[in-house]
Design a protein around this motif. Structure first.
Motif, PDB file in Angstrom:
ATOM      1  N   ASN A  99      46.528 -37.503  -8.863  1.00  0.00           N
ATOM      2  CA  ASN A  99      46.382 -37.289  -7.390  1.00  0.00           C
ATOM      3  C   ASN A  99      47.222 -36.181  -7.461  1.00  0.00           C
ATOM      4  O   ASN A  99      48.061 -35.907  -6.342  1.00  0.00           O
ATOM      5  N   ARG A 119      43.830 -33.714 -10.490  1.00  0.00           N
ATOM      6  CA  ARG A 119      43.583 -34.437  -9.253  1.00  0.00           C
ATOM      7  C   ARG A 119      43.104 -35.792  -9.513  1.00  0.00           C
ATOM      8  O   ARG A 119      43.631 -36.652  -8.611  1.00  0.00           O
ATOM      9  N   THR A 120      42.041 -36.166 -10.278  1.00  0.00           N
ATOM     10  CA  THR A 120      41.756 -37.645 -10.283  1.00  0.00           C
ATOM     11  C   THR A 120      42.860 -38.537 -11.081  1.00  0.00           C
ATOM     12  O   THR A 120      42.835 -39.629 -10.599  1.00  0.00           O
ATOM     13  N   LYS A 170      36.224 -38.701 -13.749  1.00  0.00           N
ATOM     14  CA  LYS A 170      36.746 -39.984 -14.408  1.00  0.00           C
ATOM     15  C   LYS A 170      36.256 -40.269 -15.558  1.00  0.00           C
ATOM     16  O   LYS A 170      36.760 -40.830 -16.592  1.00  0.00           O
ATOM     17  N   ASN A 207      35.156 -37.352  -7.948  1.00  0.00           N
ATOM     18  CA  ASN A 207      36.195 -37.790  -8.712  1.00  0.00           C
ATOM     19  C   ASN A 207      35.617 -38.796  -9.944  1.00  0.00           C
ATOM     20  O   ASN A 207      35.968 -38.914 -11.110  1.00  0.00           O
TER      21      ASN A 207
END
Length: 341
Positions: free
Chosen positions: A154, A150-151, A109, A105
């Motif tokens: 979520n 996802r990062t 990011k 992650n």
């Protein structure tokens, strides 16, 4: 030190290049151009194992004038030592460069930070930021989009992924990956160069999965991989594969490996295809450690850009075609601005 092998080859020669440019890629390029006016930021994804060979010069015309960040994905499969070299080369060409591993992650990011930074630089201009993700086949664009979602939110998978090139075949709708500021991604099909002029560059792209195996000559891919592994002192592929010795002869190597993995037909005959696929899969899964297939010394970099990124002079016929295409594009944009289409 790996068990010694007398290296008979110091260079690898192959004259036949590989061409793979199916119709959905041409359509994808057109869709990218059509949507470009609604896009605020380009994320051009490349493969860290082939930092030069995964550059597609066609994108330069498509994204001209747009803000861009170049993302070298799959950096977990390439040596970290190449990162400052690649970053220096790309920044000399005014390309901001990041390295990502979609499993981490914190790594992913970095891209969200660039998007957030862009959106906050001018909130009136960017009430919502639209990011288009582009790249050659199988560089991990869809995996990157899923990792960003996802990062950032979520949330689960939004783009289809696969180990083979050509999974994404059309430009997608917008995929939300950040709420504040609002950031949306657009996935695109991997687009190959219609003709790769350098056969060795084409082999590298195919070896990393950018060209379908049934298009490339997989025996040549295996031979080139064997050649490169033999040139690397830090990689003992014989130990990784469990074969008795290293060799510079592809026929001998395939016989050793095929016998080890039991890829033999009735009567003890070698199943060459099965053996080659096992070998290529081992490389693509990173079993031989972190590898970079491109040479990154100053001479090699200069030669690459000269041979692969500079356009040959156009013929008179090509010049006329280009003028007509440009005129059609201007007419199309003019009509759009007047909401005629």
């Amino acid at each position: 030190m790996a068990n010694a092998v007398r290296l008979l080859r110091t260079t690898f020669s192959h004259e036949k290049s590989i061409s793979w440019f199916p119709g959905h890629m041409m359509s994808g390029l057109r869709e990218m151009r059509d949507q470009m006016r609604t896009v605020d930021l380009i994320v051009e994804t490349r493969d860290a194992r082939i930092p030069l060979s995964s550059i597609n010069k066609q994108f330069e015309q498509v994204i001209k004038g747009k803000r861009r960040v170049v993302v070298y994905n799959k950096c977990d499969l390439a040596p970290t030592s190449i990162q400052p070299v690649v970053r220096k080369v790309m920044e000399s060409r005014n390309q901001r460069t990041l390295f990502t591993d979609t499993n981490i992650n914190k790594s992913v990011k970095q891209i969200l930070d660039v998007a957030r930074e862009t959106a906050k630089s001018d909130p009136m201009r960017y009430p919502q930021l639209v990011v288009m993700v582009i790249g050659m086949p199988n560089v991990g664009k869809s995996s990157l989009i899923n990792a960003l979602r996802r990062t950032g939110l979520n949330r689960g998978k939004a783009a289809n992924t696969g180990a083979k090139p050509g999974v994404t075949r059309t430009v997608s709708g917008r995929i939300r990956v950040l709420d504040s500021p609002a950031v949306y991604l657009v996935d695109t099909p991997g687009v190959m160069i219609p003709h790769i002029p350098d056969p060795i560059t084409a082999i590298k792209v195919a070896l990393t999965g950018g060209i379908k195996d049934n298009i490339a000559d997989d025996t040549v891919l295996a031979d080139y991989l064997l050649f490169r592994l033999n040139r690397l002192d830090h990689t003992d592929y014989s130990a990784v594969l469990g074969i008795s010795q290293r060799t510079d002869d592809i026929s001998e190597f395939l016989q050793l490996l095929g016998t080890k993995i039991g890829a033999l037909r009735r009567g003890g005959e070698l199943d060459t295809d099965k053996t080659i696929q096992f070998f290529l899969r081992a490389f693509r899964q990173g079993r031989f450690g972190q590898l970079c297939l491109d040479e990154l010394d100053e001479t090699s970099v200069t030669t690459f850009f000269k041979n692969n990124m500079e356009d040959a002079p156009l013929s008179k016929n090509q010049v006329q075609k280009a003028k007509r295409a440009a005129q059609r594009q201007r007419s199309l944009e003019k009509a759009r601005s007047k909401n005629l289409i």
